[in-house]
Design a protein around this motif. Structure first.
Motif, PDB file in Angstrom:
ATOM      1  N   LEU A 136       0.832  -1.293  -0.057  1.00 29.78           N
ATOM      2  CA  LEU A 136       0.054   0.141   0.067  1.00 29.78           C
ATOM      3  C   LEU A 136       0.969   1.164  -0.040  1.00 29.78           C
ATOM      4  O   LEU A 136       0.724   2.120  -0.812  1.00 29.78           O
ATOM      5  CB  LEU A 136      -1.148  -0.086   1.235  1.00 29.78           C
ATOM      6  N   TRP A 137       2.054   1.202   0.803  1.00 27.82           N
ATOM      7  CA  TRP A 137       2.867   2.579   1.064  1.00 27.82           C
ATOM      8  C   TRP A 137       3.735   2.556  -0.150  1.00 27.82           C
ATOM      9  O   TRP A 137       3.793   3.776  -0.884  1.00 27.82           O
ATOM     10  CB  TRP A 137       3.922   2.139   2.143  1.00 27.82           C
ATOM     11  N   SER A 138       4.112   1.684  -0.953  1.00 34.02           N
ATOM     12  CA  SER A 138       5.091   1.702  -2.071  1.00 34.02           C
ATOM     13  C   SER A 138       4.289   2.012  -3.226  1.00 34.02           C
ATOM     14  O   SER A 138       4.741   2.525  -4.215  1.00 34.02           O
ATOM     15  CB  SER A 138       5.719   0.584  -2.259  1.00 34.02           C
ATOM     16  N   ASN A 139       2.981   1.677  -3.324  1.00 31.48           N
ATOM     17  CA  ASN A 139       2.130   1.916  -4.326  1.00 31.48           C
ATOM     18  C   ASN A 139       1.577   3.435  -4.507  1.00 31.48           C
ATOM     19  O   ASN A 139       1.037   3.928  -5.535  1.00 31.48           O
ATOM     20  CB  ASN A 139       0.584   1.124  -4.592  1.00 31.48           C
ATOM     21  N   MET A 140       1.676   4.023  -3.291  1.00 32.01           N
ATOM     22  CA  MET A 140       1.374   5.575  -3.132  1.00 32.01           C
ATOM     23  C   MET A 140       2.113   6.611  -3.676  1.00 32.01           C
ATOM     24  O   MET A 140       3.564   6.293  -3.558  1.00 32.01           O
ATOM     25  CB  MET A 140       1.018   5.674  -1.475  1.00 32.01           C
ATOM     26  N   ARG A 141       1.695   7.496  -4.278  1.00 35.69           N
ATOM     27  CA  ARG A 141       2.413   8.482  -4.692  1.00 35.69           C
ATOM     28  C   ARG A 141       3.298   9.338  -3.571  1.00 35.69           C
ATOM     29  O   ARG A 141       2.896   9.557  -2.607  1.00 35.69           O
ATOM     30  CB  ARG A 141       1.827   9.676  -5.409  1.00 35.69           C
ATOM     31  N   PRO A 142       4.766   9.338  -3.865  1.00 30.98           N
ATOM     32  CA  PRO A 142       5.346   9.910  -2.863  1.00 30.98           C
ATOM     33  C   PRO A 142       4.825  11.218  -2.016  1.00 30.98           C
ATOM     34  O   PRO A 142       5.112  11.271  -1.055  1.00 30.98           O
ATOM     35  CB  PRO A 142       6.758  10.076  -3.713  1.00 30.98           C
ATOM     36  N   ASP A 143       4.382  12.196  -2.846  1.00 25.29           N
ATOM     37  CA  ASP A 143       4.119  13.393  -2.371  1.00 25.29           C
ATOM     38  C   ASP A 143       2.849  13.284  -1.432  1.00 25.29           C
ATOM     39  O   ASP A 143       2.800  13.975  -0.341  1.00 25.29           O
ATOM     40  CB  ASP A 143       3.912  14.392  -3.400  1.00 25.29           C
ATOM     41  N   TYR A 144       2.166  12.304  -1.618  1.00 29.69           N
ATOM     42  CA  TYR A 144       1.033  11.981  -0.589  1.00 29.69           C
ATOM     43  C   TYR A 144       1.603  11.337   0.503  1.00 29.69           C
ATOM     44  O   TYR A 144       1.055  11.478   1.628  1.00 29.69           O
ATOM     45  CB  TYR A 144      -0.174  11.031  -1.484  1.00 29.69           C
ATOM     46  N   ARG A 145       2.205  10.333   0.213  1.00 29.30           N
ATOM     47  CA  ARG A 145       2.767   9.529   1.267  1.00 29.30           C
ATOM     48  C   ARG A 145       3.711  10.213   2.315  1.00 29.30           C
ATOM     49  O   ARG A 145       3.254  10.174   3.500  1.00 29.30           O
ATOM     50  CB  ARG A 145       3.566   8.455   0.688  1.00 29.30           C
ATOM     51  N   ASN A 146       4.655  11.265   1.781  1.00 33.64           N
ATOM     52  CA  ASN A 146       5.420  12.033   2.812  1.00 33.64           C
ATOM     53  C   ASN A 146       4.812  13.304   3.237  1.00 33.64           C
ATOM     54  O   ASN A 146       5.005  13.771   4.244  1.00 33.64           O
ATOM     55  CB  ASN A 146       6.524  12.295   1.851  1.00 33.64           C
ATOM     56  N   ASN A 147       3.904  13.936   2.359  1.00 33.39           N
ATOM     57  CA  ASN A 147       3.581  15.264   2.627  1.00 33.39           C
ATOM     58  C   ASN A 147       1.900  15.138   3.162  1.00 33.39           C
ATOM     59  O   ASN A 147       1.798  15.890   4.334  1.00 33.39           O
ATOM     60  CB  ASN A 147       3.371  16.226   1.372  1.00 33.39           C
ATOM     61  N   ILE A 152       0.003  12.076   4.259  1.00 30.49           N
ATOM     62  CA  ILE A 152      -0.235  11.314   5.398  1.00 30.49           C
ATOM     63  C   ILE A 152       0.491  11.049   6.467  1.00 30.49           C
ATOM     64  O   ILE A 152       0.370  11.151   7.675  1.00 30.49           O
ATOM     65  CB  ILE A 152      -0.221   9.762   4.566  1.00 30.49           C
ATOM     66  N   LYS A 153       2.169  11.176   6.393  1.00 33.39           N
ATOM     67  CA  LYS A 153       2.946  11.384   7.447  1.00 33.39           C
ATOM     68  C   LYS A 153       2.711  12.647   8.400  1.00 33.39           C
ATOM     69  O   LYS A 153       2.814  12.470   9.523  1.00 33.39           O
ATOM     70  CB  LYS A 153       4.393  11.322   6.951  1.00 33.39           C
ATOM     71  N   LYS A 154       2.349  13.604   7.685  1.00 32.34           N
ATOM     72  CA  LYS A 154       2.124  15.046   8.517  1.00 32.34           C
ATOM     73  C   LYS A 154       0.800  14.655   9.217  1.00 32.34           C
ATOM     74  O   LYS A 154       0.642  15.398  10.496  1.00 32.34           O
ATOM     75  CB  LYS A 154       1.918  16.265   7.651  1.00 32.34           C
TER      76      LYS A 154
END
Length: 184
Positions: free
Chosen positions: A138-149, A151-153
């Motif tokens: 799930l995490w690897s299929n997610m766009r990096p900007d969504y994953r990092n900016n 969800i993580k925030k």
């Protein structure tokens, strides 16, 4: 076409409207005298109904969506038959206002009609995640900007509860989707 409650009530009896579009619900949320019904027909002759809640505060006319109402906007028995010209005609029937807030259904595909009439639009989205593929996938299929900016925030602002039963999870999940009238 008329813009009033009497005609809206009459037409609503002919259609199987969602709860948030029914006159009884509108009366409860806004008060009997604080909403109007905007009515027209699309190019194929289908009735279009648009309930609009009104509020006057400090001499400012406001068109609002009640906070118990997850979505509102233009109702059509076949949303795909809505066209730009018809939506613009409906917008032109709105009473004068200084503030407008309504959340349209996910299926509404003509936001440009509102933009062209100088409305400010804000898009909010509900995502469906395939949890069967596992957390790593799930995490690897997610766009990096969504994953990092995004969800993580957000992790620090919300409490993650682990350990509820799968039955409770699906019950909550189903209620959320039913409230937003999204098929599961």
């Amino acid at each position: 076409m008329p813009t009033d409650q009497k005609a809206y009530r009459s037409l609503s009896e002919r259609h199987d409207l969602p709860p948030f579009y029914r006159p009884e619900y509108l009366d409860l949320c806004y008060g009997r005298d604080n909403w109007i019904g905007i009515i027209d027909k699309d190019l194929t002759g289908n009735d279009l109904l648009w309930p609009v809640g009104m509020m006057n505060k400090l001499s400012f006319n406001r068109i609002l969506q009640h906070y118990f109402t997850p979505r509102s906007g233009i109702w059509s028995p076949s949303p795909e038959s809505l066209d730009k010209v018809t939506v613009e005609k409906l917008i032109d029937k709105l009473p004068r206002f200084q503030h407008f807030h309504q959340s349209f259904p996910v299926e509404f595909h003509l936001p440009a009609s509102f933009r062209e009439k100088d409305f400010h639009l804000e898009k909010r989205t509900t995502y469906r995640l395939d949890l069967s593929i596992g957390e790593d996938a799930l995490w690897s299929n997610m766009r990096p900007d969504y994953r990092n900016n995004k969800i993580k925030k957000a992790e620090g602002r919300f409490q993650l509860v682990k350990g509820i039963s799968i039955e409770d999870f699906f019950r909550i999940h189903r209620m959320t989707y039913e409230r937003q009238q999204i098929p599961i």
